[in-house]
Design a protein around this motif. Sequence first.
Motif, mmCIF file in Angstrom:
data_model
loop_
_atom_site.group_PDB
_atom_site.id
_atom_site.type_symbol
_atom_site.label_atom_id
_atom_site.label_comp_id
_atom_site.label_asym_id
_atom_site.label_seq_id
_atom_site.Cartn_x
_atom_site.Cartn_y
_atom_site.Cartn_z
ATOM 1 N N HIS A 1 0.826 -1.203 0.000
ATOM 2 C CA HIS A 1 0.000 0.000 0.000
ATOM 3 C C HIS A 1 0.866 1.262 0.000
ATOM 4 N N ILE A 2 1.957 1.230 0.735
ATOM 5 C CA ILE A 2 2.876 2.377 0.743
ATOM 6 C C ILE A 2 3.425 2.610 -0.652
ATOM 7 N N ARG A 3 3.706 1.532 -1.365
ATOM 8 C CA ARG A 3 4.286 1.666 -2.705
ATOM 9 C C ARG A 3 3.292 2.240 -3.723
ATOM 10 N N GLN A 4 2.009 2.184 -3.417
ATOM 11 C CA GLN A 4 1.027 2.840 -4.285
ATOM 12 C C GLN A 4 1.191 4.354 -4.268
ATOM 13 N N LEU A 5 1.811 4.861 -3.222
ATOM 14 C CA LEU A 5 1.985 6.308 -3.071
ATOM 15 C C LEU A 5 3.269 6.800 -3.735
ATOM 16 N N MET A 6 4.138 5.896 -4.115
ATOM 17 C CA MET A 6 5.437 6.272 -4.657
ATOM 18 C C MET A 6 5.396 6.317 -6.187
ATOM 19 N N PRO A 7 6.218 7.161 -6.805
ATOM 20 C CA PRO A 7 6.292 7.184 -8.277
ATOM 21 C C PRO A 7 6.773 5.836 -8.809
ATOM 22 N N SER A 8 6.363 5.524 -10.010
ATOM 23 C CA SER A 8 6.768 4.240 -10.596
ATOM 24 C C SER A 8 8.256 4.248 -10.949
ATOM 25 N N ARG A 9 8.781 5.432 -11.237
ATOM 26 C CA ARG A 9 10.212 5.545 -11.540
ATOM 27 C C ARG A 9 10.839 6.550 -10.588
ATOM 28 N N VAL A 10 11.961 6.187 -10.045
ATOM 29 C CA VAL A 10 12.657 7.029 -9.068
ATOM 30 C C VAL A 10 14.056 7.332 -9.595
ATOM 31 N N PRO A 11 14.508 8.580 -9.508
ATOM 32 C CA PRO A 11 15.880 8.901 -9.930
ATOM 33 C C PRO A 11 16.885 8.047 -9.172
ATOM 34 N N GLN A 12 17.898 7.583 -9.882
ATOM 35 C CA GLN A 12 18.851 6.643 -9.281
ATOM 36 C C GLN A 12 19.528 7.237 -8.047
ATOM 37 N N ASN A 13 19.780 8.537 -8.081
ATOM 38 C CA ASN A 13 20.468 9.159 -6.949
ATOM 39 C C ASN A 13 19.582 9.259 -5.703
ATOM 40 N N LEU A 14 18.265 8.976 -5.872
ATOM 41 C CA LEU A 14 17.347 9.037 -4.734
ATOM 42 C C LEU A 14 16.855 7.657 -4.307
ATOM 43 N N ASP A 15 17.443 6.613 -4.871
ATOM 44 C CA ASP A 15 17.030 5.243 -4.528
ATOM 45 C C ASP A 15 17.060 5.014 -3.024
ATOM 46 N N ARG A 16 18.159 5.424 -2.406
ATOM 47 C CA ARG A 16 18.325 5.155 -0.974
ATOM 48 C C ARG A 16 17.311 5.950 -0.150
ATOM 49 N N LEU A 17 17.017 7.181 -0.591
ATOM 50 C CA LEU A 17 16.035 8.003 0.118
ATOM 51 C C LEU A 17 14.649 7.349 0.072
ATOM 52 N N TYR A 18 14.284 6.809 -1.087
ATOM 53 C CA TYR A 18 12.966 6.158 -1.210
ATOM 54 C C TYR A 18 12.917 4.854 -0.427
ATOM 55 N N GLU A 19 13.981 4.073 -0.473
ATOM 56 C CA GLU A 19 14.012 2.830 0.306
ATOM 57 C C GLU A 19 13.938 3.134 1.799
ATOM 58 N N GLY A 20 14.651 4.177 2.212
ATOM 59 C CA GLY A 20 14.594 4.567 3.614
ATOM 60 C C GLY A 20 13.207 5.036 4.021
ATOM 61 N N THR A 21 12.530 5.743 3.099
ATOM 62 C CA THR A 21 11.171 6.217 3.383
ATOM 63 C C THR A 21 10.215 5.047 3.553
ATOM 64 N N GLU A 22 10.294 4.078 2.661
ATOM 65 C CA GLU A 22 9.420 2.906 2.759
ATOM 66 C C GLU A 22 9.706 2.130 4.045
ATOM 67 N N ALA A 23 10.991 2.005 4.378
ATOM 68 C CA ALA A 23 11.357 1.277 5.602
ATOM 69 C C ALA A 23 10.822 2.001 6.839
ATOM 70 N N LEU A 24 10.973 3.326 6.864
ATOM 71 C CA LEU A 24 10.468 4.106 8.003
ATOM 72 C C LEU A 24 8.960 3.957 8.153
ATOM 73 N N MET A 25 8.250 3.996 7.035
ATOM 74 C CA MET A 25 6.793 3.903 7.106
ATOM 75 C C MET A 25 6.343 2.516 7.564
ATOM 76 N N VAL A 26 7.070 1.494 7.119
ATOM 77 C CA VAL A 26 6.771 0.137 7.603
ATOM 78 C C VAL A 26 7.001 0.072 9.108
ATOM 79 N N LEU A 27 8.154 0.563 9.547
ATOM 80 C CA LEU A 27 8.488 0.532 10.964
ATOM 81 C C LEU A 27 7.457 1.292 11.801
ATOM 82 N N PHE A 28 7.125 2.520 11.354
ATOM 83 C CA PHE A 28 6.194 3.353 12.121
ATOM 84 C C PHE A 28 4.795 2.742 12.153
#
Length: 471
Positions: free
Chosen positions: A370-397
């Motif tokens: 469900h969190i991934r429905q909120l994310m763009p289908s394509r993410v700039p390569q330089n922001l990969d870690r930021l998006y992965e961290g965001t998904e991880a934080l939201m799962v944790l929270f």
Amino acid sequence: MNIRHQEIEIPTGDPFYGCVLDRKKYASILSSVIKTYSDGFVLALNSEWGTGKTTFVKMWRQQLENDGYSTLYFNAWENDFDTNPLTAILAEFKKVLPKNKEIAFNSLLKKGAVLAQNILPGVVKAVAKRYVDIDEIHASVEGLTKAATEILKDEIKSYTARQKGLSEFKQELQRFVVTALGDKPFVFFIDELDRCKPSYAVELLEQVKHFFSVPGIVFVLSIDKIQLGHCIRGAYGSEMFNTEDYLKRFIDLEFTLPEPNVDLFCQYLFKYFNFKDFFDSDFRVNTKGLNRDGRDFIDFSASLFSGHKLTLRQQEKLFAQSRVGLLTFEKTDYVFPSVYLTLVFARAFHSDVYNKLKNIELPVSEVLSHIRQLMPSRVPQNLDRLYEGTEALMVLFYVNAVRLLKRGDKKIQQYDIKNISNWELFPDVIENSASDGIRNALVRMQDTSYSDIPLTFFFKHIEMIDDLKPS
């Protein structure tokens, strides 16, 4: 601090001074087209709703006036209460009339009055009503034949008068443009046409084409072509109506504004809504883990907005809503800009997902999808870690929120961040689709000071349940 983005003030001397989207170059191109094709034409300036067309048009208009052109700006939507666009357009011409040219305008007005009189839609009906009264429906055949003959004569006479009136009006209009408005083309901007009542939009297009298409006048139609197509189909009562072919009758040239630079616009909005006052406080700037929040907010918003193709107006609203929500945070609080922005975005555009997250309605096994429905289908390569961290934080929270809600449930309590490295104890949270980046991010969060924050923490701020803090 502004809560709403105000209309940009356009400096007379340098109208594109405040243009953060770097659109002056497009105005220069279009001005060259007008200069080259000075005999007059209809230009469609096409772009979606909320992409800054009106601001661009007003800047370009001022630039043209600085270059010696006479111009007019007409907001069609604000004038669609009138049934006859001819009246409104003629009234606009008077606004640019030099004081010593009133005679020329009065002459044009007389021809326009004759034309208006002859195009009134009720004329033919009134003639018919004289001869065919509901109470005399059983009149003799001879009487009806005579009435039909007279009606036909009247219609022929009316048609001839219309043709003559139209010809005389266009001749007078051309004289007026030359004698009263100078030797350069007169540029008439028509904005918000696609927001008008369908009948008015079609009538305005028809009148521009048939009454005002004379040498020396350039019409600029500022439109969202797709929305205008819906409007035209509404007027003709058919979804099958070919609006492309229809519009080709009116539009000589079409220019589509290139998509704006979202990075530049987000930087501008960050400054306009004074986010620096919050993110650049002494405490945050000097605290590791908080000192990058401002930069992350800009980078993530630009990526999120461009990935979802949000209009400039939609971006403005999300920035405004985010800034108001920040008033409920202490300047010493964690904000997690990417998580905060994702939830603000979800509330505006994915209310179903937002409410499921807020109300803790999802099983932990489904939260990541469900969190991934909120994310763009394509993410700039330089922001990969930021998006992965965001998904991880939201799962944790989210898991933390579940654990708080179901304190007595032993199965739920096993989902403790301290056990994250033991994947057997975290089977439902860490889905098969989770990347190594998300897994690694969760591992890194084991011993952090924020590892026990629940997702409900953000909803209180977004919905301003917490008290507002002084800015």
